[in-house]
Design an enzyme around this catalytic site. Structure first.
Site, PDB file in Angstrom:
ATOM      1  N   SER A  98      -7.200  -0.590  -8.455  1.00 36.63           N
ATOM      2  CA  SER A  98      -8.084  -1.616  -9.008  1.00 36.63           C
ATOM      3  C   SER A  98      -8.408  -2.635  -7.921  1.00 36.63           C
ATOM      4  CB  SER A  98      -7.362  -2.305 -10.176  1.00 36.63           C
ATOM      5  OG  SER A  98      -8.022  -3.480 -10.594  1.00 36.63           O
ATOM      6  N   TYR A 128      -1.007  -6.409 -15.535  1.00 37.53           N
ATOM      7  CA  TYR A 128      -1.975  -5.453 -15.007  1.00 37.53           C
ATOM      8  C   TYR A 128      -2.033  -5.537 -13.489  1.00 37.53           C
ATOM      9  CZ  TYR A 128      -6.376  -2.848 -14.559  1.00 37.53           C
ATOM     10  OH  TYR A 128      -7.341  -1.926 -14.210  1.00 37.53           O
TER      11      TYR A 128
END
Length: 249
Positions: A141, A154
């Site tokens: 990410s 996350y």
């Protein structure tokens, strides 16, 4: 060298969005795709789209937050034959200020995003190492590079995905197994819906992207095919940003 004819690939989180697009990209280039999602029937649409292309696909279901279910997924995938390509895409996110972030939700995100990816890589990696070839593609990410806001679990999981990608590449490269990651930028998926719905934030993001637009799921097809194919046989332990130039800005 980009052909995947004769290869079998397992893609987690393949029911929609980025996972579905990557599964389709692999199938379009000749791979048989095992499409996995968290619930029974979740990948029916993806499988139907692949078969409509004339490709081969099957659907499996597993809760990535359950280690036993992850082990069963690996067993079922291998029961149909060898798995040449693993795409660890399945994941979840929880948004909350760090001061109020529940520990249970932090642990869930880490289990789904990180521990399942390691376990699947380990279980399928054993077979890849034994036969002397294989491709593992983790989905990182932009938050593998930065801290983000209100997504501490996350962010931690995606930093760890980048690290474990390098760790596994170090150990398995000599056995002909390449382990790399793709770091998507800002893509239009349900995972980023909250950002898309915030008009000011969405425009701020778009203004920073040199490409001048958010990514669409189809924009990941080229990267996943490249890393799954023999074209990337001498690429290992890398995190490939597919971000329209976000990091360059």
């Amino acid at each position: 060298m980009f052909s995947l004819t004769g290869k079998r690939a397992l893609v987690t989180g393949a029911s929609r969005g980025l996972g579905q697009a990557m599964a389709l990209g692999l199938a379009e280039n000749g791979a048989e795709v095992i499409c996995a999602s968290s619930r029974e029937g979740g990948c029916d649409d993806t499988v139907a789209k692949i078969r409509a292309l004339g490709g081969k696909a099957v659907a499996l279901a597993a809760d990535l937050g359950d280690s036993d279910a992850v082990r069963a997924l690996a067993d079922k995938a291998l029961a149909g034959g060898r798995v040449d390509v693993l795409v660890n895409n399945g994941g979840c996110i929880y948004r909350e200020d760090a001061l109020d972030h529940p520990l249970a939700e932090f642990q869930k995100v880490m289990q789904v995003n990180l521990e399942s990816a390691f376990l699947l890589s380990q279980l399928l990696g054993r077979e890849m190492v034994a036969k002397g070839s294989g491709k593992i593609i983790n989905i990182a990410s932009m938050l593998s590079y930065s801290g983000g806001i209100r997504v501490p679990a996350y962010t931690a999981s995606k930093h760890a995905i980048a690290g474990i990608t390098k760790a596994l590449a170090n150990e398995w490269g000599r056995f002909g197994v390449q382990v790399n990651a793709i770091a998507p930028g800002y893509f239009r998926t349900d995972n980023t819906q909250a950002l898309q719905d915030d008009a000011a934030r969405s425009q701020e993001i778009e203004n920073r992207i040199p490409a001048g637009r958010w990514g669409e799921p189809e924009d990941l097809k080229g990267a996943v095919v490249f890393l799954a194919s023999s074209a990337s046989d001498y690429i290992n332990g890398q995190v490939l940003a597919v971000d329209g130039g976000w990091l360059a800005r």
